[in-house]
Design a protein around this motif. Structure first.
Motif, PDB file in Angstrom:
ATOM      1  N   ALA A  71       2.234  27.888  -5.926  1.00 49.43           N
ATOM      2  CA  ALA A  71       1.989  27.972  -4.486  1.00 49.43           C
ATOM      3  C   ALA A  71       0.520  28.158  -4.132  1.00 49.43           C
ATOM      4  O   ALA A  71       0.088  27.769  -3.045  1.00 49.43           O
ATOM      5  CB  ALA A  71       2.813  29.119  -3.899  1.00 49.43           C
ATOM      6  N   ARG A  72      -0.264  28.758  -5.031  1.00 46.66           N
ATOM      7  CA  ARG A  72      -1.663  29.049  -4.734  1.00 46.66           C
ATOM      8  C   ARG A  72      -2.626  28.038  -5.341  1.00 46.66           C
ATOM      9  O   ARG A  72      -3.844  28.161  -5.167  1.00 46.66           O
ATOM     10  CB  ARG A  72      -2.024  30.439  -5.264  1.00 46.66           C
ATOM     11  N   LYS A  73      -2.125  27.021  -6.008  1.00 49.04           N
ATOM     12  CA  LYS A  73      -2.998  26.083  -6.717  1.00 49.04           C
ATOM     13  C   LYS A  73      -3.996  25.410  -5.765  1.00 49.04           C
ATOM     14  O   LYS A  73      -5.210  25.374  -6.029  1.00 49.04           O
ATOM     15  CB  LYS A  73      -2.150  25.024  -7.433  1.00 49.04           C
ATOM     16  N   GLY A  74      -3.508  24.876  -4.660  1.00 50.79           N
ATOM     17  CA  GLY A  74      -4.393  24.201  -3.720  1.00 50.79           C
ATOM     18  C   GLY A  74      -5.451  25.128  -3.159  1.00 50.79           C
ATOM     19  O   GLY A  74      -6.633  24.769  -3.063  1.00 50.79           O
ATOM     20  N   ARG A 101      -1.413  40.714 -10.275  1.00 45.47           N
ATOM     21  CA  ARG A 101      -1.996  41.587  -9.269  1.00 45.47           C
ATOM     22  C   ARG A 101      -1.774  43.061  -9.614  1.00 45.47           C
ATOM     23  O   ARG A 101      -0.839  43.413 -10.342  1.00 45.47           O
ATOM     24  CB  ARG A 101      -1.404  41.290  -7.896  1.00 45.47           C
ATOM     25  N   LYS A 102      -2.644  43.895  -9.082  1.00 43.35           N
ATOM     26  CA  LYS A 102      -2.587  45.329  -9.348  1.00 43.35           C
ATOM     27  C   LYS A 102      -1.541  45.973  -8.445  1.00 43.35           C
ATOM     28  O   LYS A 102      -1.809  46.330  -7.296  1.00 43.35           O
ATOM     29  CB  LYS A 102      -3.967  45.964  -9.107  1.00 43.35           C
ATOM     30  N   THR A 103      -0.340  46.112  -8.986  1.00 44.06           N
ATOM     31  CA  THR A 103       0.749  46.724  -8.235  1.00 44.06           C
ATOM     32  C   THR A 103       1.722  47.368  -9.214  1.00 44.06           C
ATOM     33  O   THR A 103       1.885  46.890 -10.350  1.00 44.06           O
ATOM     34  CB  THR A 103       1.494  45.685  -7.364  1.00 44.06           C
ATOM     35  N   GLU A 104       2.355  48.437  -8.793  1.00 37.19           N
ATOM     36  CA  GLU A 104       3.284  49.175  -9.643  1.00 37.19           C
ATOM     37  C   GLU A 104       4.413  48.280 -10.147  1.00 37.19           C
ATOM     38  O   GLU A 104       4.914  48.449 -11.269  1.00 37.19           O
ATOM     39  CB  GLU A 104       3.860  50.359  -8.853  1.00 37.19           C
ATOM     40  N   LEU A 105       4.810  47.309  -9.349  1.00 34.48           N
ATOM     41  CA  LEU A 105       5.918  46.425  -9.703  1.00 34.48           C
ATOM     42  C   LEU A 105       5.720  45.762 -11.059  1.00 34.48           C
ATOM     43  O   LEU A 105       6.664  45.625 -11.845  1.00 34.48           O
ATOM     44  CB  LEU A 105       6.089  45.355  -8.619  1.00 34.48           C
ATOM     45  N   PHE A 106       4.486  45.347 -11.358  1.00 31.10           N
ATOM     46  CA  PHE A 106       4.248  44.557 -12.559  1.00 31.10           C
ATOM     47  C   PHE A 106       4.012  45.391 -13.820  1.00 31.10           C
ATOM     48  O   PHE A 106       3.810  44.841 -14.898  1.00 31.10           O
ATOM     49  CB  PHE A 106       3.075  43.606 -12.337  1.00 31.10           C
ATOM     50  N   THR A 107       4.037  46.718 -13.681  1.00 23.61           N
ATOM     51  CA  THR A 107       3.864  47.554 -14.870  1.00 23.61           C
ATOM     52  C   THR A 107       5.091  47.512 -15.777  1.00 23.61           C
ATOM     53  O   THR A 107       5.023  47.957 -16.926  1.00 23.61           O
ATOM     54  CB  THR A 107       3.583  49.014 -14.473  1.00 23.61           C
ATOM     55  N   THR A 163       1.933  29.733 -14.161  1.00 32.30           N
ATOM     56  CA  THR A 163       2.124  29.565 -12.730  1.00 32.30           C
ATOM     57  C   THR A 163       0.936  30.096 -11.941  1.00 32.30           C
ATOM     58  O   THR A 163       0.420  31.180 -12.224  1.00 32.30           O
ATOM     59  CB  THR A 163       3.401  30.297 -12.280  1.00 32.30           C
ATOM     60  N   HIS A 164       0.509  29.316 -10.939  1.00 28.69           N
ATOM     61  CA  HIS A 164      -0.560  29.738 -10.033  1.00 28.69           C
ATOM     62  C   HIS A 164       0.090  30.241  -8.742  1.00 28.69           C
ATOM     63  O   HIS A 164       0.132  29.542  -7.728  1.00 28.69           O
ATOM     64  CB  HIS A 164      -1.488  28.562  -9.714  1.00 28.69           C
ATOM     65  N   GLY A 165       0.658  31.444  -8.798  1.00 27.72           N
ATOM     66  CA  GLY A 165       1.412  31.950  -7.666  1.00 27.72           C
ATOM     67  C   GLY A 165       0.731  33.121  -6.985  1.00 27.72           C
ATOM     68  O   GLY A 165      -0.357  33.553  -7.366  1.00 27.72           O
ATOM     69  N   MET A 166       1.411  33.661  -5.981  1.00 29.17           N
ATOM     70  CA  MET A 166       0.859  34.790  -5.232  1.00 29.17           C
ATOM     71  C   MET A 166       0.776  36.039  -6.095  1.00 29.17           C
ATOM     72  O   MET A 166      -0.079  36.891  -5.885  1.00 29.17           O
ATOM     73  CB  MET A 166       1.722  35.052  -3.997  1.00 29.17           C
ATOM     74  N   ALA A 167       1.665  36.155  -7.075  1.00 31.84           N
ATOM     75  CA  ALA A 167       1.706  37.359  -7.903  1.00 31.84           C
ATOM     76  C   ALA A 167       0.579  37.417  -8.923  1.00 31.84           C
ATOM     77  O   ALA A 167       0.280  38.495  -9.458  1.00 31.84           O
ATOM     78  CB  ALA A 167       3.046  37.431  -8.639  1.00 31.84           C
TER      79      ALA A 167
END
Length: 270
Positions: A118-121, A161-167, A83-87
């Motif tokens: 969402a970020r593909k374009g 992305r660099k965020t605590e959520l994805f750890t 997926t090419h998303g915001m995350a």
């Protein structure tokens, strides 16, 4: 999501169910730790990670038709599949492509971004503005065709992305990389990075750090012994994440008597 009465109500329902059930199955150790911190009995929480269907994702010769179509002969190909998303922060890959393209020998590298989102374009427009000729965007392909595109890759890039959520998450594509025998450049901090290092299936870089991504990519290309070792470790590790075996483990946890049935088509049953 912002705090609200609805969310607080749903959380009460969530906690009620956690306390009432006899067994909870988490897909990461991190999620288990979070539940324990919230007061759930650790003894009734088991972990069954995601895995890979090794009958579909296994080492393949680079698809000659696709190699010719995208002009990849003689190139070291790094790719992102998903997926090419915001995350996902795929702008980091574009910056790395730009940086490599400006170095001596940089034309030997190609970046493939396969998928949609969402970020593909916006990513395609950014690549155009940056004048990137070493990045190839490919739209989503049918599920059965995905292994053909995996076969093009010398290295797989996994990034969030660099965020605590994805750890606390483990991207499922990590296991597909193992099955295909493709070394990983892993830009996700936390539990998944620990798996990459423990299993020895790739190199970890700091999320959103395009400089370090470039360094690790060049190292993979230039150090043949390292590359071969990582590739071998991928195939060994894949056996531990065979989806069929994980399905049997899951069945044993949630329905113990099912393990007594011989020759059960576990994947079909699940």
């Amino acid at each position: 999501m912002e705090d609200s009465r609805i969310i607080r109500l749903l959380e009460r329902v969530e906690m009620f169910l956690y306390h009432r059930v006899s067994r909870i199955v988490s897909v990461t150790e991190s999620f288990k730790k979070i539940l324990v911190k919230r007061g759930i009995d650790a003894r009734k929480i088991s972990v069954v990670t995601n895995g890979v269907d090794i009958s579909r994702f296994h080492p393949m010769v680079k698809d000659p038709e696709l190699m010719a179509q995208y002009g990849l002969e003689g190139k070291f190909v790094a790719g992102y599949v998903g997926t090419h998303g915001m995350a996902h922060g795929l702008e980091t890959l574009l910056r790395a492509a730009k940086r490599l393209g400006e170095t001596s020998g940089g034309d030997l590298f190609r970046f493939i971004l396969l998928g949609d989102g969402a970020r593909k374009g916006a990513l395609k427009e950014t690549a155009r503005e940056m004048g990137l000729e070493n990045v190839i965007f490919i739209d989503s392909v049918p599920k059965e065709q995905v292994p053909r595109y995996w076969s093009l890759l010398d290295a797989s890039i996994i990034h969030l992305r660099k965020t605590e959520l994805f750890t606390t998450v483990i991207p499922s594509k990590l296991f597909e990389c193992m099955g295909m025998g493709i070394p990983v450049l892993h830009g996700v901090a936390g539990e998944s990075a620990y798996i990459v290092e423990r299993e020895g299936v790739g190199l970890v870089f700091e999320p959103e750090n395009d400089v370090e991504l470039c360094q690790k990519l060049v190292r993979l290309k230039e150090d043949g012994q390292l590359y071969d070792r990582l590739r071998e470790r991928c195939l060994i590790a894949a056996r531990s994440y065979d989806r069929g075996e994980l399905a049997r483990k899951m069945l044993a946890l949630v329905h113990p008597q099912m393990t007594q049935i011989k020759n059960l088509g576990v994947l079909e049953y699940c």
